[in-house]
Design an enzyme around this catalytic site. Structure first.
Site, mmCIF file in Angstrom:
data_model
loop_
_atom_site.group_PDB
_atom_site.id
_atom_site.type_symbol
_atom_site.label_atom_id
_atom_site.label_comp_id
_atom_site.label_asym_id
_atom_site.label_seq_id
_atom_site.Cartn_x
_atom_site.Cartn_y
_atom_site.Cartn_z
ATOM 1 N N SER A 1 0.819 -1.228 0.000
ATOM 2 C CA SER A 1 0.000 0.000 0.000
ATOM 3 C C SER A 1 0.845 1.267 0.000
ATOM 4 O O SER A 1 1.661 1.460 0.892
ATOM 5 C CB SER A 1 -0.898 0.050 1.247
ATOM 6 O OG SER A 1 -1.404 -1.208 1.562
ATOM 7 N N HIS B 1 -3.225 0.488 -5.001
ATOM 8 C CA HIS B 1 -2.411 -0.502 -5.704
ATOM 9 C C HIS B 1 -2.562 -0.291 -7.216
ATOM 10 O O HIS B 1 -3.670 -0.365 -7.733
ATOM 11 C CB HIS B 1 -2.863 -1.922 -5.349
ATOM 12 C CG HIS B 1 -2.501 -2.351 -3.955
ATOM 13 N ND1 HIS B 1 -1.795 -3.497 -3.713
ATOM 14 C CD2 HIS B 1 -2.730 -1.788 -2.765
ATOM 15 C CE1 HIS B 1 -1.611 -3.615 -2.403
ATOM 16 N NE2 HIS B 1 -2.181 -2.589 -1.801
ATOM 17 N N HIS C 1 -4.769 -9.871 -2.024
ATOM 18 C CA HIS C 1 -4.874 -10.384 -0.656
ATOM 19 C C HIS C 1 -5.922 -11.479 -0.593
ATOM 20 O O HIS C 1 -6.877 -11.486 -1.364
ATOM 21 C CB HIS C 1 -5.287 -9.245 0.303
ATOM 22 C CG HIS C 1 -4.358 -8.082 0.291
ATOM 23 N ND1 HIS C 1 -4.425 -7.101 -0.676
ATOM 24 C CD2 HIS C 1 -3.340 -7.738 1.114
ATOM 25 C CE1 HIS C 1 -3.480 -6.197 -0.447
ATOM 26 N NE2 HIS C 1 -2.808 -6.556 0.628
ATOM 27 N N TYR D 1 -8.131 -11.669 1.638
ATOM 28 C CA TYR D 1 -9.421 -11.084 2.032
ATOM 29 C C TYR D 1 -10.219 -10.545 0.843
ATOM 30 O O TYR D 1 -11.413 -10.276 0.954
ATOM 31 C CB TYR D 1 -9.262 -9.993 3.101
ATOM 32 C CG TYR D 1 -8.484 -8.752 2.675
ATOM 33 C CD1 TYR D 1 -9.006 -7.833 1.769
ATOM 34 C CD2 TYR D 1 -7.230 -8.495 3.208
ATOM 35 C CE1 TYR D 1 -8.300 -6.709 1.390
ATOM 36 C CE2 TYR D 1 -6.515 -7.367 2.850
ATOM 37 C CZ TYR D 1 -7.042 -6.480 1.937
ATOM 38 O OH TYR D 1 -6.336 -5.380 1.563
ATOM 39 N N GLU D 2 -9.549 -10.364 -0.294
ATOM 40 C CA GLU D 2 -10.281 -9.897 -1.476
ATOM 41 C C GLU D 2 -11.119 -11.022 -2.083
ATOM 42 O O GLU D 2 -11.899 -10.785 -3.009
ATOM 43 C CB GLU D 2 -9.299 -9.373 -2.528
ATOM 44 C CG GLU D 2 -8.594 -8.099 -2.106
ATOM 45 C CD GLU D 2 -7.543 -7.665 -3.129
ATOM 46 O OE1 GLU D 2 -7.926 -7.133 -4.180
ATOM 47 O OE2 GLU D 2 -6.345 -7.866 -2.870
ATOM 48 N N ALA E 1 2.074 -2.777 4.993
ATOM 49 C CA ALA E 1 1.630 -1.897 6.071
ATOM 50 C C ALA E 1 1.173 -2.810 7.200
ATOM 51 O O ALA E 1 0.603 -3.867 6.945
ATOM 52 C CB ALA E 1 0.469 -1.040 5.594
ATOM 53 N N MET F 1 -2.094 -8.348 7.117
ATOM 54 C CA MET F 1 -3.009 -9.218 6.359
ATOM 55 C C MET F 1 -2.376 -9.758 5.085
ATOM 56 O O MET F 1 -3.088 -10.178 4.170
ATOM 57 C CB MET F 1 -4.276 -8.438 5.999
ATOM 58 C CG MET F 1 -4.980 -7.801 7.192
ATOM 59 S SD MET F 1 -6.357 -6.776 6.658
ATOM 60 C CE MET F 1 -6.750 -5.914 8.192
ATOM 61 N N SER F 2 -1.050 -9.732 5.013
ATOM 62 C CA SER F 2 -0.417 -10.187 3.759
ATOM 63 C C SER F 2 0.889 -10.902 4.070
ATOM 64 O O SER F 2 1.068 -11.442 5.157
ATOM 65 C CB SER F 2 -0.151 -8.970 2.857
ATOM 66 O OG SER F 2 0.812 -8.107 3.436
ATOM 67 N N ASN G 1 -0.153 2.343 11.791
ATOM 68 C CA ASN G 1 -1.013 2.675 12.943
ATOM 69 C C ASN G 1 -0.625 1.762 14.089
ATOM 70 O O ASN G 1 -0.087 0.678 13.855
ATOM 71 C CB ASN G 1 -2.491 2.436 12.582
ATOM 72 C CG ASN G 1 -2.737 1.007 12.122
ATOM 73 O OD1 ASN G 1 -2.448 0.661 10.964
ATOM 74 N ND2 ASN G 1 -3.226 0.181 13.011
ATOM 75 N N HIS H 1 -8.796 3.465 7.949
ATOM 76 C CA HIS H 1 -7.997 3.094 6.780
ATOM 77 C C HIS H 1 -7.352 4.302 6.115
ATOM 78 O O HIS H 1 -6.234 4.209 5.590
ATOM 79 C CB HIS H 1 -8.862 2.311 5.780
ATOM 80 C CG HIS H 1 -8.108 1.813 4.592
ATOM 81 N ND1 HIS H 1 -7.037 0.933 4.710
ATOM 82 C CD2 HIS H 1 -8.226 2.071 3.274
ATOM 83 C CE1 HIS H 1 -6.551 0.691 3.505
ATOM 84 N NE2 HIS H 1 -7.246 1.362 2.621
HETATM 85 N N1 HPA Z 1 -3.956 -4.681 11.523
HETATM 86 C C1 HPA Z 1 -3.824 -5.488 10.463
HETATM 87 N N2 HPA Z 1 -3.356 -5.088 9.292
HETATM 88 C C2 HPA Z 1 -2.981 -3.798 9.178
HETATM 89 C C3 HPA Z 1 -3.089 -2.898 10.252
HETATM 90 C C4 HPA Z 1 -3.605 -3.366 11.489
HETATM 91 O O1 HPA Z 1 -3.737 -2.630 12.483
HETATM 92 N N3 HPA Z 1 -2.638 -1.696 9.799
HETATM 93 C C5 HPA Z 1 -2.268 -1.872 8.499
HETATM 94 N N4 HPA Z 1 -2.466 -3.142 8.132
#
Ligand code: HPA
Length: 288
Positions: free
Chosen positions: A40, A71, A93, A95-96, A123, A221-222, A245, A257
Site C-alpha cells: 500500500s 495498488h 490479498h 481477504y479480497e 503496512a 493481512m499479507s 497505525n 484506513h
Molecule cells: N492490523 C492489520 N493489518 C494492518 C493494520 C492493522 O492494524 N494496519 C495496516 N495493516
C-alpha cells in the site's frame, strides 16, 4: 496420496507460472534476480525505475489483479542504480476473495523468471508498544494466524519439497543489513515478529492482546503466504513493515484506513531510501 486429478492441478500451476514468466521476459531484455512487492502506497517507487518496462497485471497470463485502493496493478521491470529488479505495484490479498493459489502465483512466476531474492513490504499495525506510528520494522519471523497454508494440496517437486524448512524464512544477513542501513540513514527502525491474519476487519483489542502474548510485534493481512512460497522455492526473503497505525486497543482511538494510507505516504521517502540502500547489497549476494 495425491489423486491423478490433484497431480494434474499442480502441474497446471507450474505450466501457468512458466507461461506468465515467459510472457514477462519476452517484454524486456533485463533479467532481474531481485523481486519487490510494493505494498500500500509504496508502489510509486517503481515509477522511478530506469530502463523500465511496465506490464499491467491483467495482460500477464493467469496473473491475479488487485482490487485494493492504492495498488497500481503493474509489474515494472527496470533498474535501480545498475541493478535490474522486478517490482510489483501492489499485490492481491486473501481477504479480497482470491484463493491462496492466486495470492502466491506472483511468487511462482518470480521463481520461473529466475528471481532469487525478494523484498516484501507491507503496512502493519504496531502491537509492540516500543513502536511508534510511522516507524519501519524489519521482519525477523512470523506467526501464521490465517488458518490455512498456501501450499496445502499436492506438492510439485519442481517448485520445492513437500515439507520445507522455515527456520530461515527471513534471511538473517538481509535483516541484519536492513537494520544497519536503516540506522545509517537515520530511519526510525526496529525488528519484530509479524503476525498474519486474513482481515479484512482490523483486529479487536482482545485479539491484539492475544497476539502480543504469543509473540507478535506486528499485525498484518499479507506477506506470510508469499514468504512460505518463496522459501518453498529457495528464494531468500527480506520483509519490511511500515507501522501505519498502532494496533487496536494500544491507543485509545479507533483505526481508520485513511489514516493508515496517510502514514504510509508520510514515511514513503524513508522506506524508498532503505530499499535503495538494500538493493545493491542483495544484488551482490544473489550474483554469487
Ligand atoms: N492490523 C492489520 N493489518 C494492518 C493494520 C492493522 O492494524 N494496519 C495496516 N495493516
Amino acid at each position: 496420496m495425491a489423486t491423478a486429478r490433484e497431480k494434474q492441478r499442480s502441474s497446471a500451476e507450474f505450466a501457468r507460472a512458466e507461461r506468465a514468466a515467459k510472457y514477462i521476459l519476452s517484454k524486456t531484455r533485463l533479467r532481474p534476480r531481485i523481486g519487490l512487492v510494493l505494498g500500500s502506497g509504496l508502489g510509486a517507487f517503481a515509477d522511478d525505475f530506469t530502463s523500465a518496462t511496465r506490464i499491467d497485471y491483467k495482460k500477464i497470463p493467469h496473473f491475479p489483479v488487485s482490487t485494493a485502493i492504492g495498488h497500481a496493478g503493474k509489474l515494472v521491470i527496470g533498474k535501480v542504480g545498475d541493478v535490474a529488479v522486478a517490482g510489483m505495484q501492489g499485490r492481491v490479498h486473501f481477504y479480497e476473495g482470491y484463493s491462496m493459489k492466486d495470492v502466491i502465483f506472483p511468487m511462482r512466476v518470480f521463481s520461473r523468471m529466475g528471481i532469487r531474492a525478494v523484498i516484501l513490504t507491507n503496512a502493519a499495525g504496531g502491537i509492540n508498544t516500543g513502536y511508534k506510528q510511522g516507524c519501519l520494522v524489519v521482519i525477523r519471523d512470523h506467526i501464521n494466524l490465517q488458518g490455512t497454508n498456501p501450499l496445502i494440496g499436492p506438492n510439485d517437486e519442481r517448485f520445492g519439497l513437500r515439507f520445507h524448512d522455515m527456520t530461515t524464512a527471513y534471511w538473517k544477513p538481509y535483516a541484519d543489513a536492513a537494520l544497519q542501513e536503516g540506522k545509517r540513514l537515520g530511519v526510525d527502525i526496529y525488528e519484530g515478529v509479524y503476525g498474519a491474519l486474513t482481515g479484512p476487519s482490523y483486529e479487536t483489542p482482545a485479539e491484539i492482546r492475544y497476539m502480543r502474548t504469543i509473540g507478535c510485534d506486528l499485525a498484518g493481512m499479507s506477506t506470510v503466504p508469499e514468504v512460505i512460497t518463496a522459501r518453498h522455492m529457495g528464494i531468500k526473503v527480506l520483509g519490511i513493515s511500515c507501522v501505519t497505525n498502532m494496533a487496536a486497543g494500544v491507543l485509545d482511538q479507533p483505526i481508520n484506513h485513511v489514516e493508515v494510507l496517510e502514514t504510509g505516504e508520510r514515511v514513503k521517502s524513508q522506506f524508498v531510501a532503505l530499499l535503495r540502500a538494500m538493493i545493491p547489497r542483495i544484488a551482490a549476494d544473489v550474483a554469487r
